[in-house]
Design a protein around this motif. Structure first.
Motif, PDB file in Angstrom:
ATOM      1  N   UNK A   1      19.259   6.218   6.230  1.00  0.00           N
ATOM      2  CA  UNK A   1      18.409   6.290   5.055  1.00  0.00           C
ATOM      3  C   UNK A   1      16.923   6.245   5.332  1.00  0.00           C
ATOM      4  N   UNK A   2      16.459   5.179   5.989  1.00  0.00           N
ATOM      5  CA  UNK A   2      15.015   4.944   6.077  1.00  0.00           C
ATOM      6  C   UNK A   2      14.262   6.032   6.836  1.00  0.00           C
ATOM      7  N   UNK A   3      14.667   6.413   8.068  1.00  0.00           N
ATOM      8  CA  UNK A   3      13.923   7.488   8.754  1.00  0.00           C
ATOM      9  C   UNK A   3      13.911   8.783   7.954  1.00  0.00           C
ATOM     10  N   UNK A   4      14.983   9.055   7.234  1.00  0.00           N
ATOM     11  CA  UNK A   4      15.074  10.312   6.494  1.00  0.00           C
ATOM     12  C   UNK A   4      14.101  10.353   5.325  1.00  0.00           C
ATOM     13  N   UNK A   5      14.087   9.291   4.508  1.00  0.00           N
ATOM     14  CA  UNK A   5      13.225   9.327   3.327  1.00  0.00           C
ATOM     15  C   UNK A   5      11.756   9.219   3.692  1.00  0.00           C
ATOM     16  N   UNK A   6      11.425   8.434   4.730  1.00  0.00           N
ATOM     17  CA  UNK A   6      10.024   8.320   5.145  1.00  0.00           C
ATOM     18  C   UNK A   6       9.537   9.647   5.730  1.00  0.00           C
ATOM     19  N   UNK A   7      10.377  10.309   6.519  1.00  0.00           N
ATOM     20  CA  UNK A   7      10.009  11.606   7.071  1.00  0.00           C
ATOM     21  C   UNK A   7       9.795  12.628   5.961  1.00  0.00           C
ATOM     22  N   UNK A   8      10.691  12.641   4.997  1.00  0.00           N
ATOM     23  CA  UNK A   8      10.577  13.583   3.887  1.00  0.00           C
ATOM     24  C   UNK A   8       9.296  13.336   3.095  1.00  0.00           C
ATOM     25  N   UNK A   9       9.021  12.074   2.805  1.00  0.00           N
ATOM     26  CA  UNK A   9       7.798  11.749   2.052  1.00  0.00           C
ATOM     27  C   UNK A   9       6.561  12.081   2.869  1.00  0.00           C
TER      28      UNK A   9
ATOM     29  N   UNK B   1       6.577  -9.845   0.864  1.00  0.00           N
ATOM     30  CA  UNK B   1       6.930  -8.421   0.823  1.00  0.00           C
ATOM     31  C   UNK B   1       5.741  -7.506   1.082  1.00  0.00           C
ATOM     32  N   UNK B   2       4.510  -7.983   0.851  1.00  0.00           N
ATOM     33  CA  UNK B   2       3.341  -7.135   1.050  1.00  0.00           C
ATOM     34  C   UNK B   2       3.215  -6.582   2.460  1.00  0.00           C
ATOM     35  N   UNK B   3       3.144  -7.436   3.499  1.00  0.00           N
ATOM     36  CA  UNK B   3       3.040  -6.926   4.867  1.00  0.00           C
ATOM     37  C   UNK B   3       4.260  -6.101   5.279  1.00  0.00           C
ATOM     38  N   UNK B   4       5.433  -6.549   4.870  1.00  0.00           N
ATOM     39  CA  UNK B   4       6.663  -5.816   5.182  1.00  0.00           C
ATOM     40  C   UNK B   4       6.599  -4.403   4.623  1.00  0.00           C
ATOM     41  N   UNK B   5       6.171  -4.275   3.368  1.00  0.00           N
ATOM     42  CA  UNK B   5       6.083  -2.955   2.740  1.00  0.00           C
ATOM     43  C   UNK B   5       5.029  -2.087   3.418  1.00  0.00           C
ATOM     44  N   UNK B   6       3.889  -2.665   3.746  1.00  0.00           N
ATOM     45  CA  UNK B   6       2.798  -1.889   4.338  1.00  0.00           C
ATOM     46  C   UNK B   6       3.161  -1.361   5.719  1.00  0.00           C
ATOM     47  N   UNK B   7       3.805  -2.189   6.538  1.00  0.00           N
ATOM     48  CA  UNK B   7       4.152  -1.773   7.901  1.00  0.00           C
ATOM     49  C   UNK B   7       5.229  -0.702   7.885  1.00  0.00           C
ATOM     50  N   UNK B   8       6.238  -0.862   7.045  1.00  0.00           N
ATOM     51  CA  UNK B   8       7.355   0.088   7.059  1.00  0.00           C
ATOM     52  C   UNK B   8       7.014   1.427   6.414  1.00  0.00           C
ATOM     53  N   UNK B   9       5.903   1.502   5.689  1.00  0.00           N
ATOM     54  CA  UNK B   9       5.570   2.757   5.017  1.00  0.00           C
ATOM     55  C   UNK B   9       4.270   3.348   5.559  1.00  0.00           C
ATOM     56  N   UNK B  10       3.135   2.870   5.071  1.00  0.00           N
ATOM     57  CA  UNK B  10       1.853   3.482   5.423  1.00  0.00           C
ATOM     58  C   UNK B  10       1.560   3.398   6.919  1.00  0.00           C
ATOM     59  N   UNK B  11       1.791   2.231   7.517  1.00  0.00           N
ATOM     60  CA  UNK B  11       1.521   2.074   8.950  1.00  0.00           C
ATOM     61  C   UNK B  11       2.437   2.979   9.768  1.00  0.00           C
ATOM     62  N   UNK B  12       3.722   2.999   9.440  1.00  0.00           N
ATOM     63  CA  UNK B  12       4.662   3.861  10.166  1.00  0.00           C
ATOM     64  C   UNK B  12       4.273   5.325  10.037  1.00  0.00           C
TER      65      UNK B  12
ATOM     66  N   UNK C   1      11.315   9.260  14.608  1.00  0.00           N
ATOM     67  CA  UNK C   1      11.514   8.380  15.762  1.00  0.00           C
ATOM     68  C   UNK C   1      10.610   7.155  15.687  1.00  0.00           C
ATOM     69  N   UNK C   2       9.336   7.347  15.364  1.00  0.00           N
ATOM     70  CA  UNK C   2       8.405   6.221  15.258  1.00  0.00           C
ATOM     71  C   UNK C   2       8.849   5.268  14.156  1.00  0.00           C
ATOM     72  N   UNK C   3       9.220   5.816  13.014  1.00  0.00           N
ATOM     73  CA  UNK C   3       9.685   4.988  11.904  1.00  0.00           C
ATOM     74  C   UNK C   3      10.927   4.201  12.290  1.00  0.00           C
ATOM     75  N   UNK C   4      11.848   4.858  13.007  1.00  0.00           N
ATOM     76  CA  UNK C   4      13.088   4.192  13.408  1.00  0.00           C
ATOM     77  C   UNK C   4      12.813   3.065  14.408  1.00  0.00           C
ATOM     78  N   UNK C   5      11.876   3.273  15.329  1.00  0.00           N
ATOM     79  CA  UNK C   5      11.544   2.226  16.307  1.00  0.00           C
ATOM     80  C   UNK C   5      10.970   1.005  15.597  1.00  0.00           C
ATOM     81  N   UNK C   6      10.019   1.232  14.701  1.00  0.00           N
ATOM     82  CA  UNK C   6       9.384   0.112  14.009  1.00  0.00           C
ATOM     83  C   UNK C   6      10.393  -0.616  13.126  1.00  0.00           C
TER      84      UNK C   6
END
Length: 522
Positions: free
Chosen positions: A172-180, A434-445, A463-468
């Motif tokens: 799920x996560x690598x796919x939706x972040x890549x698409x966005x 949740x603030x830092x968690x959300x920021x790192x997994x989305x904008x930072x990634x 790949x970068x998103x999946x590693x983080x």
């Protein structure tokens, strides 16, 4: 000629590209919200799996204390769906360790699978890959609930179900972040992804409410219904997800809105100018430092693997080692490890804690726990806005982590003073955790995965998103496990562990900040 109705004027005021982007934003939001919706039932059902024991022998709900020994009460015949001490095998003295093992099995499989998922996902069509993951996840989420209807009391059955579910959910996560990331550029990325990442909290809230509706009457449906929803959303993904704007002849990045062109006739720059402006725009100073190549040719190009493309060209897919060597990936991965440890401990154990401290039944505790996610919605958006405004991702994470540590300690003390205090601390803690968690997994990634040396290659983003996120998931696996081991000795020890983990998250955030030059005026 009659004037256009207001609704039609509103529709035509947006371009075709903008409507497609809004559609993808909403669709990916709902897709990943359904993933989180399916993860929440286990935390709600925990109280029911061992509810009868404490109610029968102690007269109140108290999950930190030990169950009575087998010899302390006369043996009774087992009902069809469990014992008077709950659902076997969770009716034993070590029920907290068993419940913690369920969390650990899911999250450990998720962490391991995440490292592979990004590499696999960037080499397969996102729509097919994500559809498979969602349908499979729905099936195994429902399978856990099937154990209720078929009177299954094998601990191995529930562990294996959790392990397989954890593996398939990594799609799920690598796919939706890549698409966005394919659809949205870097402008206001913190705000856009801060709002978008509220799907985590929305999914948790819906999962809590759905699971809580059946938990006291038929807890099997607390898993079957969310599983059906995830599988249904997988079908929606197959029918409607558009992986890349070029698939529907849209521009690769949102058009800019310069003031000199904001009039009724010329609203946007020509596409070529917009792309040129985007390339020349300076990055977030902190991320620019972490991604710095000093204007020289990137040294990471030796880690690129060329894959055949549909159009006969080549698509460069970054290797695992190459992704690790992008400055900032390791630092933020370690920061997320500890931040996610705290977040997922709340996700899996908060209803049980509320039941114990505020003496509420399982359903009400599940409903009250959603306030933590409500705070998380505001925390994620606030982190995105601040990081965009200050142009400092690492500093924003560090500030919120610094505030979260004492807040968690205060939570452990104040929440025992009554329901009102618990509500206030749930909202505040949810925002800061949740603030830092959300920021790192989305904008930072997304920032790290779209480094300029990658030349717009979105295949590196998965790949970068999946590693983080995979590294963060190691912490997510450890948190609930440690909570299960520490809670029998008192919930205070669990909160000491959370405060320590939050403080540890500050170290990699500080290391990243030391590399940052003085920010440019906003």
């Amino acid at each position: 000629m009659a004037p256009l109705p207001p609704g039609i004027r509103f529709i035509v005021s947006f371009s075709r590209d903008q409507w497609y982007r809004a559609f993808i934003f909403i669709l990916t939001f709902l897709l990943y919200a359904s993933f989180h919706l399916s993860r929440k039932p286990i935390s709600i059902v925990k109280g029911e799996l061992h509810s009868y024991c404490t109610a029968s022998y102690e007269g109140e709900v108290g999950f930190h204390s030990q169950s009575p020994k087998a010899g302390d009460a006369p043996a009774q015949q087992l009902p069809d769906n469990g014992t008077d001490c709950g659902w076997a095998p969770f009716d034993q003295d070590n029920f907290q360790q068993l419940l913690g093992a369920l969390d650990y099995s899911f999250l450990c499989a998720y962490a391991v699978g995440m490292y592979l998922s990004g590499i696999i996902g960037e080499r397969l069509p996102i729509r097919y890959y994500l559809t498979f993951g969602m349908v499979a996840s729905g099936a195994f989420t429902a399978l856990f609930g099937v154990g209720y209807f078929y009177n299954i009391h094998s601990f191995g059955f529930y562990v294996v179900t959790q392990i397989v579910n954890g593996l398939v959910q990594t799609t799920g996560w690598p796919s939706v972040v890549t698409c966005l990331g394919n659809w949205f550029g870097k402008g206001r990325r913190g705000l856009i992804m801060g709002v978008w990442n509220s799907h985590t909290s929305v999914g948790n809230i819906l999962g809590s409410l759905i699971a809580g509706y059946w938990v006291s009457t038929c807890w099997g449906l607390s898993f079957v219904v969310p599983g059906a929803i995830v599988a249904a959303m997988g079908i929606v993904c197959f029918l409607f997800l558009i992986e890349h704007p070029k698939d529907v002849a849209c521009s690769s990045s949102p058009a800019t809105h310069p003031k000199s062109y904001e009039n009724g006739t010329h609203r946007f720059w020509p596409q070529k100018q917009a792309l040129t402006e985007e390339r020349s725009k300076s990055l977030d100073p902190e991320m620019q430092c972490l991604l710095l190549s000093d204007g020289k040719r990137s040294g990471h190009q030796n880690h690129m693997v060329v894959l055949p493309a549909d159009g006969g060209g080549g698509i460069a897919a970054i290797s695992f080692v190459g992704a690790l060597k992008i400055p900032g990936v390791i630092e933020f991965s370690l920061c997320l490890l500890f931040a996610k440890l705290v977040s997922y401990t709340f996700l899996f154990w908060l209803p049980l804690y509320i039941t114990n401290v505020d003496h509420l039944d399982v359903k009400k505790a599940g409903e009250l726990s959603t306030l933590f996610d409500v705070g998380g919605i505001f925390g994620g958006i606030l982190a995105g806005v601040i990081s965009d405004r200050l142009e400092k991702r690492a500093s924003t994470c560090g500030l919120m982590l610094l505030l979260a540590a004492p807040t968690l300690y205060v939570f452990s003390a104040i929440s025992k003073m009554g329901l009102e205090a618990t509500i206030a601390m749930l909202l505040l803690s949810g925002a800061l955790v949740s603030g830092p968690y959300a920021l790192i997994t989305t904008a930072v990634s997304a920032d790290l995965g779209t480094h300029k040396s990658l030349k717009g290659n979105s295949h590196a983003l998965a790949t970068v998103t999946a590693i983080i996120d995979g590294t963060g998931s190691v912490g997510a696996a450890l948190g609930p496990l440690l909570a299960g081991l520490l809670s029998p000795s008192g919930w205070s020890n669990v909160f000491y562990m959370l405060v320590f983990a939050d403080a540890c998250a500050l170290v990699p955030a500080a290391l990243g900040k030391q590399l940052v030059p003085a920010p440019k005026p906003f």
